[in-house]
Design a protein around this motif. Structure first.
Motif, PDB file in Angstrom:
ATOM      1  N   ALA A 271      54.515  32.247  39.500  1.00 52.44           N
ATOM      2  CA  ALA A 271      54.892  31.546  40.742  1.00 52.44           C
ATOM      3  C   ALA A 271      53.661  30.899  41.362  1.00 52.44           C
ATOM      4  O   ALA A 271      52.530  31.210  40.973  1.00 52.44           O
ATOM      5  CB  ALA A 271      55.480  32.553  41.735  1.00 52.44           C
ATOM      6  N   THR A 272      53.920  30.040  42.287  1.00 54.22           N
ATOM      7  CA  THR A 272      52.838  29.578  43.160  1.00 54.22           C
ATOM      8  C   THR A 272      53.005  30.354  44.459  1.00 54.22           C
ATOM      9  O   THR A 272      54.072  30.357  45.074  1.00 54.22           O
ATOM     10  CB  THR A 272      52.953  28.061  43.415  1.00 54.22           C
ATOM     11  OG1 THR A 272      52.791  27.410  42.156  1.00 54.22           O
ATOM     12  CG2 THR A 272      51.868  27.590  44.377  1.00 54.22           C
TER      13      THR A 272
ATOM     14  N   VAL B 195      40.497  36.151  39.411  1.00 52.61           N
ATOM     15  CA  VAL B 195      40.340  34.775  39.897  1.00 52.61           C
ATOM     16  C   VAL B 195      40.237  33.792  38.724  1.00 52.61           C
ATOM     17  O   VAL B 195      40.643  32.631  38.828  1.00 52.61           O
ATOM     18  CB  VAL B 195      39.123  34.682  40.856  1.00 52.61           C
ATOM     19  CG1 VAL B 195      37.810  34.853  40.115  1.00 52.61           C
ATOM     20  CG2 VAL B 195      39.133  33.385  41.638  1.00 52.61           C
ATOM     21  N   GLU B 196      39.736  34.273  37.583  1.00 51.22           N
ATOM     22  CA  GLU B 196      39.579  33.400  36.405  1.00 51.22           C
ATOM     23  C   GLU B 196      40.914  32.905  35.869  1.00 51.22           C
ATOM     24  O   GLU B 196      40.966  31.923  35.140  1.00 51.22           O
ATOM     25  CB  GLU B 196      38.870  34.154  35.264  1.00 51.22           C
ATOM     26  CG  GLU B 196      37.432  34.557  35.531  1.00 51.22           C
ATOM     27  CD  GLU B 196      37.306  35.928  36.206  1.00 51.22           C
ATOM     28  OE1 GLU B 196      38.255  36.360  36.899  1.00 51.22           O
ATOM     29  OE2 GLU B 196      36.248  36.543  36.057  1.00 51.22           O
ATOM     30  N   TYR B 197      42.041  33.586  36.202  1.00 46.22           N
ATOM     31  CA  TYR B 197      43.323  33.267  35.577  1.00 46.22           C
ATOM     32  C   TYR B 197      44.236  32.433  36.455  1.00 46.22           C
ATOM     33  O   TYR B 197      45.400  32.254  36.140  1.00 46.22           O
ATOM     34  CB  TYR B 197      44.062  34.567  35.190  1.00 46.22           C
ATOM     35  CG  TYR B 197      43.320  35.374  34.160  1.00 46.22           C
ATOM     36  CD1 TYR B 197      42.646  34.739  33.117  1.00 46.22           C
ATOM     37  CD2 TYR B 197      43.279  36.751  34.228  1.00 46.22           C
ATOM     38  CE1 TYR B 197      41.949  35.473  32.173  1.00 46.22           C
ATOM     39  CE2 TYR B 197      42.573  37.496  33.284  1.00 46.22           C
ATOM     40  CZ  TYR B 197      41.914  36.846  32.269  1.00 46.22           C
ATOM     41  OH  TYR B 197      41.230  37.570  31.338  1.00 46.22           O
ATOM     42  N   VAL B 198      43.746  31.965  37.574  1.00 53.87           N
ATOM     43  CA  VAL B 198      44.635  31.233  38.483  1.00 53.87           C
ATOM     44  C   VAL B 198      44.022  29.892  38.841  1.00 53.87           C
ATOM     45  O   VAL B 198      42.830  29.649  38.614  1.00 53.87           O
ATOM     46  CB  VAL B 198      44.877  32.030  39.785  1.00 53.87           C
ATOM     47  CG1 VAL B 198      45.468  33.385  39.480  1.00 53.87           C
ATOM     48  CG2 VAL B 198      43.594  32.140  40.585  1.00 53.87           C
TER      49      VAL B 198
ATOM     50  N   SER C 158      47.094  28.115  48.628  1.00 55.53           N
ATOM     51  CA  SER C 158      48.028  28.666  47.649  1.00 55.53           C
ATOM     52  C   SER C 158      47.326  28.963  46.326  1.00 55.53           C
ATOM     53  O   SER C 158      46.217  28.466  46.069  1.00 55.53           O
ATOM     54  CB  SER C 158      49.188  27.692  47.412  1.00 55.53           C
ATOM     55  OG  SER C 158      48.704  26.547  46.746  1.00 55.53           O
ATOM     56  N   VAL C 159      48.004  29.778  45.524  1.00 52.40           N
ATOM     57  CA  VAL C 159      47.459  30.153  44.237  1.00 52.40           C
ATOM     58  C   VAL C 159      48.575  30.063  43.198  1.00 52.40           C
ATOM     59  O   VAL C 159      49.681  30.554  43.413  1.00 52.40           O
ATOM     60  CB  VAL C 159      46.804  31.560  44.305  1.00 52.40           C
ATOM     61  CG1 VAL C 159      47.766  32.582  44.855  1.00 52.40           C
ATOM     62  CG2 VAL C 159      46.292  31.990  42.966  1.00 52.40           C
ATOM     63  N   GLU C 160      48.238  29.349  42.130  1.00 45.67           N
ATOM     64  CA  GLU C 160      49.247  29.094  41.087  1.00 45.67           C
ATOM     65  C   GLU C 160      48.994  30.074  39.943  1.00 45.67           C
ATOM     66  O   GLU C 160      47.899  30.085  39.367  1.00 45.67           O
ATOM     67  CB  GLU C 160      49.029  27.669  40.587  1.00 45.67           C
ATOM     68  CG  GLU C 160      50.209  27.005  39.919  1.00 45.67           C
ATOM     69  CD  GLU C 160      49.805  25.601  39.497  1.00 45.67           C
ATOM     70  OE1 GLU C 160      49.885  25.336  38.285  1.00 45.67           O
ATOM     71  OE2 GLU C 160      49.367  24.799  40.363  1.00 45.67           O
ATOM     72  N   VAL C 161      49.989  30.905  39.638  1.00 45.56           N
ATOM     73  CA  VAL C 161      49.838  31.902  38.565  1.00 45.56           C
ATOM     74  C   VAL C 161      50.871  31.597  37.488  1.00 45.56           C
ATOM     75  O   VAL C 161      52.074  31.640  37.763  1.00 45.56           O
ATOM     76  CB  VAL C 161      50.062  33.334  39.101  1.00 45.56           C
ATOM     77  CG1 VAL C 161      49.706  34.347  38.020  1.00 45.56           C
ATOM     78  CG2 VAL C 161      49.237  33.585  40.352  1.00 45.56           C
ATOM     79  N   GLU C 162      50.387  31.297  36.285  1.00 43.38           N
ATOM     80  CA  GLU C 162      51.315  30.877  35.233  1.00 43.38           C
ATOM     81  C   GLU C 162      51.864  32.052  34.419  1.00 43.38           C
ATOM     82  O   GLU C 162      52.903  31.930  33.791  1.00 43.38           O
ATOM     83  CB  GLU C 162      50.628  29.872  34.297  1.00 43.38           C
ATOM     84  CG  GLU C 162      50.477  28.520  34.980  1.00 43.38           C
ATOM     85  CD  GLU C 162      50.003  27.446  34.034  1.00 43.38           C
ATOM     86  OE1 GLU C 162      49.521  27.814  32.931  1.00 43.38           O
ATOM     87  OE2 GLU C 162      50.099  26.274  34.395  1.00 43.38           O
ATOM     88  N   GLN C 163      51.130  33.172  34.405  1.00 40.59           N
ATOM     89  CA  GLN C 163      51.609  34.270  33.553  1.00 40.59           C
ATOM     90  C   GLN C 163      52.198  35.402  34.383  1.00 40.59           C
ATOM     91  O   GLN C 163      52.138  35.377  35.616  1.00 40.59           O
ATOM     92  CB  GLN C 163      50.497  34.781  32.624  1.00 40.59           C
ATOM     93  CG  GLN C 163      49.350  35.481  33.281  1.00 40.59           C
ATOM     94  CD  GLN C 163      48.242  34.528  33.685  1.00 40.59           C
ATOM     95  OE1 GLN C 163      48.388  33.731  34.589  1.00 40.59           O
ATOM     96  NE2 GLN C 163      47.107  34.628  33.008  1.00 40.59           N
ATOM     97  N   THR C 164      52.741  36.374  33.654  1.00 45.69           N
ATOM     98  CA  THR C 164      53.207  37.584  34.346  1.00 45.69           C
ATOM     99  C   THR C 164      52.126  38.657  34.198  1.00 45.69           C
ATOM    100  O   THR C 164      51.224  38.511  33.358  1.00 45.69           O
ATOM    101  CB  THR C 164      54.506  38.114  33.697  1.00 45.69           C
ATOM    102  OG1 THR C 164      54.235  38.361  32.320  1.00 45.69           O
ATOM    103  CG2 THR C 164      55.641  37.112  33.817  1.00 45.69           C
ATOM    104  N   VAL C 165      52.199  39.689  35.022  1.00 44.72           N
ATOM    105  CA  VAL C 165      51.289  40.837  34.843  1.00 44.72           C
ATOM    106  C   VAL C 165      52.108  42.104  34.907  1.00 44.72           C
ATOM    107  O   VAL C 165      53.211  42.122  35.474  1.00 44.72           O
ATOM    108  CB  VAL C 165      50.201  40.932  35.933  1.00 44.72           C
ATOM    109  CG1 VAL C 165      49.168  39.865  35.773  1.00 44.72           C
ATOM    110  CG2 VAL C 165      50.807  40.965  37.317  1.00 44.72           C
ATOM    111  N   GLN C 166      51.527  43.169  34.346  1.00 48.43           N
ATOM    112  CA  GLN C 166      52.174  44.474  34.472  1.00 48.43           C
ATOM    113  C   GLN C 166      51.844  45.035  35.841  1.00 48.43           C
ATOM    114  O   GLN C 166      50.712  44.867  36.325  1.00 48.43           O
ATOM    115  CB  GLN C 166      51.601  45.418  33.415  1.00 48.43           C
ATOM    116  CG  GLN C 166      52.265  45.242  32.076  1.00 48.43           C
ATOM    117  CD  GLN C 166      52.156  46.507  31.256  1.00 48.43           C
ATOM    118  OE1 GLN C 166      51.159  47.202  31.329  1.00 48.43           O
ATOM    119  NE2 GLN C 166      53.200  46.783  30.496  1.00 48.43           N
ATOM    120  N   SER C 167      52.824  45.677  36.420  1.00 55.32           N
ATOM    121  CA  SER C 167      52.568  46.347  37.696  1.00 55.32           C
ATOM    122  C   SER C 167      51.400  47.320  37.512  1.00 55.32           C
ATOM    123  O   SER C 167      51.340  48.046  36.534  1.00 55.32           O
ATOM    124  CB  SER C 167      53.831  47.092  38.117  1.00 55.32           C
ATOM    125  OG  SER C 167      53.568  47.779  39.307  1.00 55.32           O
TER     126      SER C 167
END
Ligand code: AMP
Ligand code: MG
Length: 425
Positions: free
Chosen positions: A92-93, A134-137, A143-152
């Motif tokens: 999500a963004t 921070v390297e992955y966004v 706002s911050v754009e996150v393209e992948q999912t992460v594990q809780s």
């Protein structure tokens, strides 16, 4: 104490009876190293306990388990610089709603669709369950754009993940290294219950001894054992008092011994051999020292004596500097460790490979001075030239004592031996 030989029980060994003790004796009729060390450790019980501020506890030995006072980490914290998020929101963004910096938490709970800028070690805000580095966004100001999912739970250090309040963070009977001090301090410990440091008096004896800086008259030599033993025993945790050397003369020797016997441990050098001027044992006897043993089947250092007066342990090391050094490693340091409550007080021998052959001594265990070097995966020991017990200059170059156990023949080059590191930090 006189030992009466009773019967041979195996080739080369005898059993002797002294009071009600049975001793295994070497071929030379002397106490073996192992027996002698046992006699010492039987009498070296841990000293009293005192509270020590953590800032002064480096090198001290814990008398009790040290319990953490807080969870560690004390709160769920970030392992990375990045954004605290809700894993379920991704990809999500996300709207950046605030910041959690180390020592300055975000006050509030993270709502759906939000992110909190976070630094390493900062509190993960309520509502967030993960951190995106921070390297992955791709982030803009708001706002911050996150393209992948992460594990809780990703990149979150859970509260108490290292240790919980009440956990043992340092065990009883452990010497406090810098890392253990850090562990205790991190867990909120301000004071540690430690065994008291042994007070050791070091007294060199010999009428020929002259202090550094003086001129030598005929027959005199420079006194070396006091500073050598003081340094070695301080490194083992003792509080050392160096006494002025005493001459081989009854009255002044006795006066010096009497003063030194106030310590927990008295270590003398010289005057315990069989010469006419070796007066230490007799003077100690007159002062109420009960001799536990005299002479051990080792080389160098055979004439070593050990006794007790009340709670005081009394070691008589031979005067030759190398003998005194070996005696301090094999007998005095183990006693100091036991007095401090260390659970494994005997010298810590390690395996190594012998560079050149060594002849074994039929009767006595030998401690050969050597230099250690690393050769590939092996630790190789080079025996030094010049093994006589007065040769302190040659011995000074050694960092290893190689144990050549009593027996026939020789230890071949390349054979595995046990050795003790000496002289290093
Ligand atoms: P002793 O054990 O008294 O018979 O001494 C054995 C040898 O060690 C003699 O050569 C002494 O001169 C020497 N020696 C004894 N005490 C010391 C000392 N504190 N420093 C240097 N050498 C010593
Ligand atoms: Mg002497």
């Amino acid at each position: 104490m006189s030992l009466q030989l009773i019967e041979p029980v195996a080739a080369g060994y005898f059993v002797a009876r002294s009071h009600d003790l049975r001793y295994a004796l070497g071929m030379d009729g002397l106490l073996t190293l192992e027996e002698a060390q046992e006699r010492v450790l039987e009498r070296a019980r841990p000293l009293s306990v005192e509270a020590v501020p953590i800032l002064a506890a480096g090198g001290r030995v814990t008398a009790e388990d040290v319990l953490g006072r807080v969870d560690l980490p004390p709160f769920a914290s970030s392992a990375m610089d990045g954004f605290a998020v809700r894993a379920a929101d991704l990809p999500a963004t996300l709207r950046i709603v605030g910041e959690s910096a180390a020592g300055r938490p975000y006050e509030g709970s993270l709502e759906v669709g939000g992110a909190v800028a976070i630094s390493t070690g900062a509190v993960v805000p309520g509502g967030a369950d993960s951190v995106i580095p921070v390297e992955y966004v791709v982030n803009t100001e708001n706002s911050v754009e996150v393209e992948q999912t992460v594990q809780s739970g990703a990149h979150v250090r859970p509260r108490g993940g290292d240790a919980a309040a009440g956990d043992v963070v340092v065990q009883a009977g452990t010497r406090l290294t810098p890392a253990l001090l850090a562990a205790a301090a991190a867990s909120g410990v301000a004071e540690v219950r430690c065994t008291r440091r042994p007070r050791v008096a070091v007294l060199a004896t010999g009428s020929e001894l002259v202090a550094a800086g003086e001129d030598l008259a005929p027959g005199q030599i420079y006194e070396t054992n006091t500073l050598m033993l003081a340094g070695a025993l301080e490194a083992a945790g003792a509080e050392v008092r160096s006494e002025p050397p005493a001459p081989d003369e009854e009255a002044s020797l006795r006066a010096a011994l009497e003063r030194a016997l106030e310590a927990d441990v008295l270590v003398t050098s010289g005057g315990v051999s069989v010469g006419e001027h070796d007066l230490v044992r007799e003077a100690e006897r007159e002062l109420g020292v009960e001799e536990i043993f005299w002479r051990v089947s080792i080389k160098p250092g055979k004439p070593v004596s050990f006794g007790v007066r009340g709670e005081t342990l009394v070691f008589g090391l031979p005067g030759n500097p190398v003998s005194a050094l070996v005696g301090s490693e094999l007998f005095v340091k183990p006693a100091l460790r036991a007095l401090q409550g260390l659970t494994d007080p005997l010298p810590r021998f390690e395996p190594g490979r012998l560079a050149t052959a060594l002849r074994r001594n039929e009767e006595r265990d030998e401690f050969v001075r050597a230099r250690s070097r690393v050769d590939g995966d092996a630790l190789v020991l080079e025996p030094l030239v010049g093994q006589e017990s007065h040769m302190i200059v040659r011995s000074g170059a050694a960092d290893a004592l190689v144990h050549v156990s009593r027996g026939n023949g020789e230890l071949a080059a390349g054979s595995t031996v046990r050795w003790l590191r000496v002289g290093s930090a």
